[in-house]
Design an enzyme around this catalytic site. Structure first.
Site, PDB file in Angstrom:
ATOM      1  CE1 TYR A   1      -3.340  -3.164   0.617  1.00  0.00           C
ATOM      2  CE2 TYR A   1      -4.612  -0.498   1.134  1.00  0.00           C
ATOM      3  CZ  TYR A   1      -4.350  -1.777   0.415  1.00  0.00           C
ATOM      4  OH  TYR A   1      -5.216  -2.066   0.560  1.00  0.00           O
TER       5      TYR A   1
ATOM      6  CE  LYS B   1       1.170 -16.696  -2.192  1.00  0.00           C
ATOM      7  NZ  LYS B   1       0.771 -18.490  -3.408  1.00  0.00           N
TER       8      LYS B   1
ATOM      9  CG  ASP C   1      -2.702 -19.463  -1.696  1.00  0.00           C
ATOM     10  OD1 ASP C   1      -1.645 -19.889  -0.690  1.00  0.00           O
ATOM     11  OD2 ASP C   1      -1.904 -20.516  -2.862  1.00  0.00           O
TER      12      ASP C   1
ATOM     13  CG  ASP D   1      -8.646  -4.624   0.996  1.00  0.00           C
ATOM     14  OD1 ASP D   1      -8.769  -3.776   1.752  1.00  0.00           O
ATOM     15  OD2 ASP D   1      -8.143  -4.705  -0.193  1.00  0.00           O
TER      16      ASP D   1
ATOM     17  CG  ASP E   1     -13.686  -6.919   1.666  1.00  0.00           C
ATOM     18  OD1 ASP E   1     -13.451  -6.339   2.717  1.00  0.00           O
ATOM     19  OD2 ASP E   1     -13.770  -6.611   0.766  1.00  0.00           O
TER      20      ASP E   1
HETATM   21  C1  IPM Z   1     -10.542  -1.359   3.488  1.00  0.00           C
HETATM   22  C2  IPM Z   1     -11.521  -0.345   1.863  1.00  0.00           C
HETATM   23  C3  IPM Z   1      -9.438   0.303   1.747  1.00  0.00           C
HETATM   24  C4  IPM Z   1      -8.279  -0.703   1.999  1.00  0.00           C
HETATM   25  C5  IPM Z   1      -9.837   1.699   0.589  1.00  0.00           C
HETATM   26  C6  IPM Z   1     -11.418   2.424   0.652  1.00  0.00           C
HETATM   27  C7  IPM Z   1      -8.957   2.116   0.219  1.00  0.00           C
HETATM   28  O1  IPM Z   1     -10.900  -1.394   1.303  1.00  0.00           O
HETATM   29  O2  IPM Z   1     -10.350  -0.299   4.258  1.00  0.00           O
HETATM   30  O3  IPM Z   1     -10.512  -2.053   3.598  1.00  0.00           O
HETATM   31  O4  IPM Z   1      -8.758  -1.165   1.162  1.00  0.00           O
HETATM   32  O5  IPM Z   1      -7.649  -0.551   2.499  1.00  0.00           O
HETATM   33 MG    MG Z   2     -11.367  -3.874   2.407  1.00  0.00          MG
END
Ligand code: IPM
Ligand code: MG
Length: 370
Positions: A143, A194, A227, A251, A255
């Site tokens: 990032y 990884k 993975d 990230d 999710d």
């Molecule tokens: C998160 C989001 C952010 C990230 C974006 C909005 C920059 O997806 O907080 O997970 O990628 O970190």
């Molecule tokens: Mg995210």
């Protein structure tokens, strides 16, 4: 008397303003019934800040964030700002906050609420009672790594570059947070990278293991390729207690873990920095869901992830664990009582708006506190 606790509210874009507004109700309740006051300051971030000031986060708001005891952010982004140059995009405001506040540890719990267990796309027996904590490194890795950018080559074609980079210190400080959390939970950490492909992954694995051996012998540590971890999360998520991983894998995995619960609208997060000499720790709290522009301004959004983020703030920033429990219990009870916002609506339940949900939580808090 100690000074009031200072809280910077950054509602941001989309449903951000609606969901953060519900936190004010709880803040008022705490002031009235628990005699703890917060000084709330409000600022702009993301597209809202761009529209007002031409920047996704101004230096003034950045300074306010550094001064505050804690920051609560709603959400950033939306189609309205998608065409902006990279540096002006709403997300840059959030990334600047993370970087300049040095919020290296991002805590993302994925908890399945009993009342919502059948909302998951996975089988009930796979997710019922699920309680995992993802600790994502938040200020390093690909990032922020240099070099980065898009360049035009001699032949006119283009080349995009990002750099995955971690130092031992960056790995150790986030791993330490994961081990400390595990000690208060089921005592297990799984570290995901990884190492089979990336040197930064080899270093990650070695440093996490070293720290565990030196300082946390009672915590059980396993290592998994990221993975495989993604696969195991849907195959058998209950095998995990705490997962620690880098910025990009975190990230993605967070999710995925969020969706196990079937309700993105329920998931809070905390982003924490180091503890300074005065014992203060910079911190930013935000719901995991995004700005949901399609339902913004309609009083439809689920405010519970934001209220749960505020509960994390009470616990981690203000040592108000009892109040955090009260708030979390109130949320459980309101759900058990059958109230649902649209995103978590189920047959036979009562569909309510953002503000009615917020009011119901405060009514429940009143009942509990007698
Ligand atoms: C998160 C989001 C952010 C990230 C974006 C909005 C920059 O997806 O907080 O997970 O990628 O970190
Ligand atoms: Mg995210």
């Amino acid at each position: 008397m100690p000074d009031n606790k200072t809280l910077l509210l950054l509602p941001g874009d989309g449903i951000g303003p609606e969901v953060t507004a519900e936190v004010r109700r709880v803040v008022d309740w705490i002031a009235k019934r628990r005699s703890v006051s917060f000084d709330i300051k409000e600022g702009l971030v993301g597209g809202a800040a761009y529209d007002a000031d031409g920047e996704p986060l101004t230096d003034e708001t950045m300074a306010d964030a550094l001064d505050a005891d804690a920051v609560l952010l709603g959400a950033v982004g939306g189609p309205k700002w998608e065409g902006l140059p990279f540096e002006k995009q709403p997300e840059r405001g959030l990334l600047r906050l993370r970087k300049e506040m040095e919020l290296f540890a991002n805590l993302r719990p994925a908890v399945v609420f009993d009342a919502l267990a059948d909302a998951s796309t996975l089988k009930l027996e796979v997710v019922q009672g699920l309680d995992i904590m993802i600790v994502r490194e938040l200020t390093g890795g690909v990032y922020f790594g240099e070099p980065r950018g898009i360049e035009t080559l001699a032949d006119g074609s283009r080349r995009g570059v990002n750099t995955q980079v971690y130092t031992t210190g960056e790995i150790q400080r986030v791993a330490r947070v994961a081990f400390e959390l595990a000690k208060k939970r089921a005592g297990r950490v799984c570290s995901a990278e990884k190492a089979n492909v990336m040197e930064s992954g080899v270093l990650w694995r070695e440093e996490v293991q070293k720290l565990r051996d030196a300082e946390f012998p009672d915590v059980e540590l396993t290592h998994m390729y990221a993975d495989n971890c993604a696969m195991q999360l849907v195959r058998d998520p209950q095998q995990f207690d705490v997962i620690v991983t880098d910025n990009l894998f975190g990230d993605i995995l967070s999710d995925e873990a969020a969706m196990l619960t079937g309700s993105l609208g329920m998931l809070p997060s905390a982003s924490l920095g180091a503890v300074d000499a005065a014992g203060r720790r910079r911190a930013l709290y935000e719901p995991v869901h995004g700005s949901a522009p399609d339902i913004a301004g309609k009083n439809l959004a689920n405010p519970l992830a934001t209220l749960l983020s505020f509960a994390m703030m009470l616990r981690y920033s203000f040592d108000m664990g009892e109040d955090a429990n009260l708030l979390e219990d109130a949320i459980q009870r309101v759900l058990a009582g059958g109230l649902r916002t649209a995103d978590i609506m189920q047959p036979g339940k009562a569909r309510v708006s953002t503000s009615v949900m917020g009011e119901a939580i405060v009514t429940e808090l009143d009942k509990q506190a007698g």
